[in-house]
Write an enzyme that holds these catalytic residues in place. Structure first.
Site, PDB file in Angstrom:
ATOM      1  N   TYR A  97       0.760  -1.213   0.032  1.00  0.00           N
ATOM      2  CA  TYR A  97       0.080   0.070  -0.171  1.00  0.00           C
ATOM      3  C   TYR A  97       1.096   1.271   0.114  1.00  0.00           C
ATOM      4  CZ  TYR A  97      -4.346   2.639   0.521  1.00  0.00           C
ATOM      5  OH  TYR A  97      -5.480   3.359   0.284  1.00  0.00           O
ATOM      6  N   LYS A  99     -12.834  -4.701  -4.970  1.00  0.00           N
ATOM      7  CA  LYS A  99     -11.943  -4.742  -6.008  1.00  0.00           C
ATOM      8  C   LYS A  99     -12.486  -3.561  -7.054  1.00  0.00           C
ATOM      9  CE  LYS A  99     -10.112  -8.003  -9.301  1.00  0.00           C
ATOM     10  NZ  LYS A  99      -9.740  -9.413  -9.717  1.00  0.00           N
ATOM     11  N   THR A 100     -11.658  -2.441  -7.414  1.00  0.00           N
ATOM     12  CA  THR A 100     -11.980  -1.416  -8.314  1.00  0.00           C
ATOM     13  C   THR A 100     -10.979  -1.333  -9.103  1.00  0.00           C
ATOM     14  OG1 THR A 100     -11.055   0.013  -6.744  1.00  0.00           O
ATOM     15  CG2 THR A 100     -13.581  -0.414  -6.477  1.00  0.00           C
ATOM     16  N   LYS A 124      -3.177   8.719   2.983  1.00  0.00           N
ATOM     17  CA  LYS A 124      -4.481   8.247   3.726  1.00  0.00           C
ATOM     18  C   LYS A 124      -4.299   9.051   5.200  1.00  0.00           C
ATOM     19  CE  LYS A 124      -7.144   6.282   0.605  1.00  0.00           C
ATOM     20  NZ  LYS A 124      -7.963   7.304  -0.375  1.00  0.00           N
TER      21      LYS A 124
HETATM   22  P1  NAD Z   1     -11.844   3.912  -8.608  1.00  0.00           P
HETATM   23  O1  NAD Z   1     -10.706   3.618  -9.713  1.00  0.00           O
HETATM   24  O2  NAD Z   1     -13.206   3.407  -8.929  1.00  0.00           O
HETATM   25  O3  NAD Z   1     -12.104   5.457  -8.256  1.00  0.00           O
HETATM   26  C1  NAD Z   1     -10.789   6.359  -8.201  1.00  0.00           C
HETATM   27  C2  NAD Z   1     -11.494   7.635  -8.788  1.00  0.00           C
HETATM   28  O4  NAD Z   1     -10.115   8.669  -8.596  1.00  0.00           O
HETATM   29  C3  NAD Z   1     -11.535   7.686 -10.295  1.00  0.00           C
HETATM   30  O5  NAD Z   1     -12.884   7.727 -10.797  1.00  0.00           O
HETATM   31  C4  NAD Z   1     -10.417   8.505 -10.953  1.00  0.00           C
HETATM   32  O6  NAD Z   1     -10.952   9.033 -11.958  1.00  0.00           O
HETATM   33  C5  NAD Z   1     -10.284   9.200  -9.685  1.00  0.00           C
HETATM   34  N1  NAD Z   1      -9.042  10.199  -9.983  1.00  0.00           N
HETATM   35  C6  NAD Z   1      -7.961   9.864  -9.923  1.00  0.00           C
HETATM   36  N2  NAD Z   1      -7.170  10.976  -9.905  1.00  0.00           N
HETATM   37  C7  NAD Z   1      -7.995  12.091 -10.210  1.00  0.00           C
HETATM   38  C8  NAD Z   1      -7.741  13.516 -10.480  1.00  0.00           C
HETATM   39  N3  NAD Z   1      -6.520  14.005 -10.832  1.00  0.00           N
HETATM   40  N4  NAD Z   1      -8.801  14.134 -10.732  1.00  0.00           N
HETATM   41  C9  NAD Z   1     -10.023  13.739 -10.470  1.00  0.00           C
HETATM   42  N5  NAD Z   1     -10.396  12.565 -10.051  1.00  0.00           N
HETATM   43  C10 NAD Z   1      -9.282  11.768  -9.972  1.00  0.00           C
HETATM   44  O7  NAD Z   1     -11.507   3.260  -7.101  1.00  0.00           O
HETATM   45  P2  NAD Z   1     -12.267   3.171  -5.938  1.00  0.00           P
HETATM   46  O8  NAD Z   1     -11.595   2.080  -5.211  1.00  0.00           O
HETATM   47  O9  NAD Z   1     -13.624   3.436  -5.958  1.00  0.00           O
HETATM   48  O10 NAD Z   1     -11.578   4.495  -5.097  1.00  0.00           O
HETATM   49  C11 NAD Z   1     -12.386   5.650  -4.497  1.00  0.00           C
HETATM   50  C12 NAD Z   1     -11.653   5.974  -3.339  1.00  0.00           C
HETATM   51  O11 NAD Z   1     -11.891   4.979  -2.233  1.00  0.00           O
HETATM   52  C13 NAD Z   1     -10.060   6.399  -3.042  1.00  0.00           C
HETATM   53  O12 NAD Z   1      -9.891   7.317  -2.346  1.00  0.00           O
HETATM   54  C14 NAD Z   1      -9.602   4.921  -2.788  1.00  0.00           C
HETATM   55  O13 NAD Z   1      -8.353   5.231  -2.162  1.00  0.00           O
HETATM   56  C15 NAD Z   1     -10.679   4.709  -1.622  1.00  0.00           C
HETATM   57  N6  NAD Z   1     -10.606   3.410  -1.074  1.00  0.00           N
HETATM   58  C16 NAD Z   1     -10.661   2.298  -1.830  1.00  0.00           C
HETATM   59  C17 NAD Z   1     -10.473   0.943  -1.349  1.00  0.00           C
HETATM   60  C18 NAD Z   1     -10.693  -0.209  -2.202  1.00  0.00           C
HETATM   61  O14 NAD Z   1     -10.294  -1.288  -1.571  1.00  0.00           O
HETATM   62  N7  NAD Z   1     -11.153  -0.052  -3.270  1.00  0.00           N
HETATM   63  C19 NAD Z   1     -10.621   0.791  -0.010  1.00  0.00           C
HETATM   64  C20 NAD Z   1     -10.449   1.943   0.906  1.00  0.00           C
HETATM   65  C21 NAD Z   1     -10.592   3.074   0.292  1.00  0.00           C
END
Ligand code: NAD
Length: 256
Positions: free
Chosen positions: A154, A191-192, A161
């Site tokens: 990570y 999973k994204t 974070k």
């Molecule tokens: P995702 O890839 O679907 O979403 C990430 C988004 O960030 C995308 O829509 C992307 O376009 C946007 N992004 C990146 N750079 C950008 C920029 N410069 N300007 C505008 N938008 C930008 O993935 P996700 O997992 O849904 O992520 C969403 C949030 O959840 C993130 O903050 C991620 O760290 C957090 N998160 C995810 C998980 C996980 O396991 N998936 C767990 C905890 C937290």
């Protein structure tokens, strides 16, 4: 219908697997009016049908890494719909080559970029969102347990974070007098697109499932519903919190 009569913005919808999609579904089920921003024209084309399903026919462009774009996006939204009640910030980025191996190999350029997009953007979003919330509101961002304990691969995202979580407390303090609440959801792994950039992500998913008191991983619905709660008036006394939505994995030690 706890969000009936409220409208707000979701930032970070990339596709139907995004956490932002789970948030949109839940808010929509509860009667909220939804607006979306997206990073690029490419993403705008990809998500326009999804946004239209949620009643938004005009997705606003906002690359949070570009100076001035956040301000322009919020000005556009104010012109389009007037004041809003909530914002969900679901945005993060790191070069995926640095989400594997040792943290100590993180480059300065990626450190700054990850911090800028994944942490600083939230501060700027809160500043501009506040201008659209004259009667108060609620803002939520997404974080992850890697900020608290070492999670292999990570790496730099963990530092972003940690900083994001601290900014939640400072922003809650700044915006509280205006009736604006600021919280984070610490979501379990799901999973994204973004998650698939983290090295050995399927191992993290499996490890968490086994560790969870509930013996399962979180779903988009789990996270979406918790976010809707925090964005709603039902959470009127909650601000500055990091709320774990991870099927309880954070309460279990690593050795058992
Ligand atoms: P995702 O890839 O679907 O979403 C990430 C988004 O960030 C995308 O829509 C992307 O376009 C946007 N992004 C990146 N750079 C950008 C920029 N410069 N300007 C505008 N938008 C930008 O993935 P996700 O997992 O849904 O992520 C969403 C949030 O959840 C993130 O903050 C991620 O760290 C957090 N998160 C995810 C998980 C996980 O396991 N998936 C767990 C905890 C937290």
């Amino acid at each position: 219908m706890i969000m009936q009569g409220k409208k707000g913005l979701i930032m970070g919808l990339a596709n139907k697997f995004s956490i932002a999609y789970g948030i949109a579904e839940s808010l929509n089920r509860q009667g909220a009016g939804l607006l979306f921003t997206t990073q690029t024209e490419y993403f705008r084309n990809k998500i326009s049908d999804i946004a239209a399903d949620f009643g938004c026919t005009d997705v606003t462009l906002c690359d949070v890494a570009i100076d001035g774009q956040i301000e322009v996006a919020f000005d556009e939204i104010l012109t389009k719909v007037g004041p809003i009640d909530f914002v969900a910030h679901s945005i993060a980025f790191s070069d995926k080559n640095e989400l594997t191996g040792k943290y100590c190999n993180t480059s300065r350029a990626n450190f700054l970029n990850a911090m800028n997009i994944s942490c600083y953007s939230f501060t700027e979003v809160c500043r501009h969102a506040a201008k659209l919330m004259p009667n108060g509101g609620s803002i939520v961002t997404l974080t992850y347990y890697g900020s608290e304990k070492v999670v292999p691969n990570y790496n730099v995202m963990a530092l972003a974070k940690s900083a994001l979580e601290t900014s939640v407390r400072y922003l809650a303090n700044d915006l509280g007098p205006g009736g604006i609440r600021v919280n984070a959801i610490s979501a379990g792994p799901i999973k994204t697109l973004a998650a698939s950039g983290v090295g050995e992500f399927s191992k993290i998913l499996e490890y968490d499932r086994q560790r969870s008191p509930m013996k399962r991983n979180v779903t988009q619905k789990d996270i979406g519903d918790a976010c809707t709660f925090l964005l709603s008036d039902l959470a009127s006394g909650i601000t500055g919190e990091i709320v774990h939505v991870d099927c309880g994995t954070n309460i279990i030690g690593t050795h058992f």
